[in-house]
Design an enzyme around this catalytic site. Structure first.
Site, mmCIF file in Angstrom:
data_model
loop_
_atom_site.group_PDB
_atom_site.id
_atom_site.type_symbol
_atom_site.label_atom_id
_atom_site.label_comp_id
_atom_site.label_asym_id
_atom_site.label_seq_id
_atom_site.Cartn_x
_atom_site.Cartn_y
_atom_site.Cartn_z
ATOM 1 N N SER A 263 0.830 -1.200 0.000
ATOM 2 C CA SER A 263 0.000 0.000 0.000
ATOM 3 C C SER A 263 0.867 1.252 0.000
ATOM 4 O O SER A 263 2.067 1.191 0.224
ATOM 5 C CB SER A 263 -0.883 0.007 1.250
ATOM 6 N N LYS A 264 0.202 2.381 -0.258
ATOM 7 C CA LYS A 264 0.908 3.662 -0.214
ATOM 8 C C LYS A 264 1.532 3.879 1.156
ATOM 9 O O LYS A 264 2.605 4.423 1.298
ATOM 10 C CB LYS A 264 -0.088 4.800 -0.496
ATOM 11 N N ARG A 265 0.804 3.433 2.185
ATOM 12 C CA ARG A 265 1.284 3.587 3.555
ATOM 13 C C ARG A 265 2.620 2.877 3.770
ATOM 14 O O ARG A 265 3.475 3.359 4.501
ATOM 15 C CB ARG A 265 0.271 3.010 4.541
ATOM 16 N N ASP A 266 2.756 1.690 3.123
ATOM 17 C CA ASP A 266 4.002 0.928 3.271
ATOM 18 C C ASP A 266 5.195 1.781 2.866
ATOM 19 O O ASP A 266 6.228 1.765 3.517
ATOM 20 C CB ASP A 266 3.972 -0.345 2.416
ATOM 21 N N GLY A 267 5.033 2.501 1.769
ATOM 22 C CA GLY A 267 6.108 3.344 1.282
ATOM 23 C C GLY A 267 6.530 4.349 2.330
ATOM 24 O O GLY A 267 7.716 4.474 2.654
#
Length: 507
Positions: A263-267
């Site tokens: 997910s974007k959050r992982d980045g």
RNA sequence: GCCGCGUUCGUCUAAGGGCUAGGACACCUCCCUUUCACGGAGGCGAUACGGGUUCGAAUCCCGUACGCGGUACCA
């Protein structure tokens, strides 16, 4: 019947293009090119509420950077346009009406509030997500449950309504997936999906089938998340155009983050990019970092993405786009999801920087140096510098610290490693060395090294004890190419100036 | 809940019934190098579990567990 391979990539312009999305395009592209076929870009913008300005342009830019340029697209046009679904809006309703007339679909007049009410009424622990299925259908307001005259009255009054597919009870629908083989579904467990929305726009289900047919798509690849709705698409093909005309499907495995779906959050959380290029959401102004801006070469990005879920059965890991086209086989795509690993991604980039020629690297590195305000007029000099330091650079941004000393004098000195053994004799040696170098601005590297060694001998100091200090004086730290190569490129005068400046700083 | 998909070193993967389960990233050791890298040689480390089928199973079948996806007038 034409056997020309045609594949399509159909992103929705809702912002950014993450790894999974780019990999889907890549595999589409590789398959098309491998078979000498065509690659079509179609924009799925049927949900206007989610449309984000600039997202479509972002997609073109990303594809171009990756070298995955489509043959047909909204930009370029083509024989099967328009390629933007919003511009195809009038094309979908006739197909929905055809299904209704054949009894394979029906009008549903339920308002969103009524649907909510139904769901909350029927929701139990054993059934947390009530479906609009055969049972529920009978108690809702639609053209199958209402008397015909009532249906006609509602239609005549212009009552907002959708068209839903009528799932047949107890049928087994089988999909032959190019990656997974046969996958079967019981139609009783699939609900009556909406085909045409109240605003007249198709949902994805109707749109893919109609567009794939009209655009003569022969092979369709998409993410694994679409597998559960495949039976709807198969039925639609069967009803509308015949299953024989249906494209061959392949459902690609997901790309996972360190903990579950990427997910974007992982980045943000783990400090690596998840988009191909930087994307700034125009509404929130939130920036999501891209591989491009992080300093990845498109060759490396494409390479690492291709290997995340596919390989050719050999030990080879480094492939150019041309090689990938040549070797790609959809049967070799894996079934299981792959976890993205940034360390390995960086290894790919390092390998590509090493194997790229200075000339190939020049545009990117030049832009980087220009942004630092350095003198970039001499391409030949830049290429020499690039060739000297590229094996030390994992990301393009590494060229700045690795080559900066060719453009600026060091502002500080990492003298800790030799300062303890520093002597007045050594200082005197460097004073003399600066004089010598300063008087001989242009000599060969080897001659300069020989001069250095004989001077050291004359001073009765081991050259080894002087070489590291010299390096630190010239570059500021313990890194970089061979020291006399650096001195040669800097020139005698500059080398002398740096020695004197360093001497003053060290004391 | 229901439906579907998946499961080989920490990670990406090879081996699609038959040699000590191979490679890469990461990590560790050594060599090369009077810098940092590159490079070279080693090391650590896996077939989720339980049953079958078979002379022989990572591979085929069944079950279990775990993970993931779907279950919207989003794609």
């Amino acid at each position: 019947m034409s056997s020309k391979v045609r594949v399509r990539f159909a992103p929705s312009p809702t912002g950014g293009l993450h790894l999974g999305g780019v990999r889907t395009v890549l595999y589409n592209y590789l398959f098309a090119r491998h078979h000498g076929g065509e690659f079509v870009l179609r924009i799925e913008d049927t949900d206007q509420s989610r449309y984000v300005p600039g997202a479509e342009e972002y997609i073109y830019e990303t594809l171009e950077w990756c070298g995955l340029v489509p043959d047909e697209s909204p930009l370029k046009g083509g024989p099967y346009g328009p390629y933007r679904q919003s511009e195809r809006k009038p094309m979908y309703r006739p197909y929905a009406e055809r299904l209704v007339a054949a009894g394979q679909a029906y009008y549903a007049f339920d308002t969103p509030e009524e649907l909510d009410a139904m769901r909350s009424e029927l929701r139990t622990d054993a059934n947390p997500n009530p479906q609009y299925d055969g049972q529920v259908r009978a108690r809702m307001r639609n053209s199958l449950s209402l008397p015909p005259d009532e249906v006609q009255r509602l239609l005549d009054a212009g009552t907002p309504h959708v068209v839903r597919i009528k799932m047949p009870p107890g049928e087994t629908v089988t999909l032959t997936d190019m990656i997974r083989g046969d996958v079967s579904f019981d139609t009783s467990t699939v609900d009556d999906k909406v085909l045409l929305k109240a605003d007249g726009m198709p949902t994805y289900h109707l749109a893919v089938v109609v567009d794939d047919h009209l655009m003569k798509i022969t092979h369709a690849f998409r993410g694994e998340e679409w597998l559960p709705s495949a039976p709807v698409h198969i039925l639609l093909w069967r009803y509308l155009f015949g299953e024989d005309a249906m494209p061959q499907w392949a459902h690609l495995p997901l790309i996972l983050g360190p903990s579950g779906k990427l997910s974007k959050r992982d980045g943000a959380r783990y400090g690596f990019p998840v988009f191909a290029a930087n994307w700034t959401d125009p509404k929130s102004n939130e920036l999501t970092e891209g591989f491009r801006e992080r300093g990845f070469l498109p060759e490396a990005f494409v390479n690492l993405l291709a290997l995340l879920g596919w390989n050719d059965g050999t030990d080879q890991e480094l492939f150019s786009l041309e090689e990938l086209v040549e070797r790609f086989s959809i049967q070799k795509v894996h079934k299981g999801g792959a976890q993205f690993n940034f360390e390995k991604a960086q290894w790919f980039n390092h390998e590509w920087i090493k194997r790229s020629s200075p000339a190939r690297l020049l545009p990117e590195v030049k832009a980087l140096f220009q942004s630092k305000g350095w003198d970039t007029k001499d391409d030949a000099f830049l290429e020499t510098v690039i060739g000297l330091v590229k094996e030390r650079c994992t990301l393009l941004a590494d060229f700045v610290p690795q080559a900066g000393f060719f453009f600026e004098q060091p502002s500080s000195y990492d003298s800790a490693s030799f300062i303890a053994k520093w002597t007045p004799e050594k200082a005197a040696f460097f004073e003399r060395l600066a004089d010598t170098f300063g008087q001989e601005p242009d000599v060969a590297d080897a001659d300069r090294e020989a001069a250095f060694k004989s001077a050291a001998e004359a001073a009765a100091i081991k050259p080894g004890e002087l070489q590291l200090p010299l390096r630190v004086m010239l570059v500021g730290g313990k890194f970089g190419p061979p020291v006399f190569t650096i001195a040669g490129l800097l020139g005698g005068a500059e080398t002398a100036a740096r020695i004197r400046k360093a001497l003053a700083a060290i004391g």
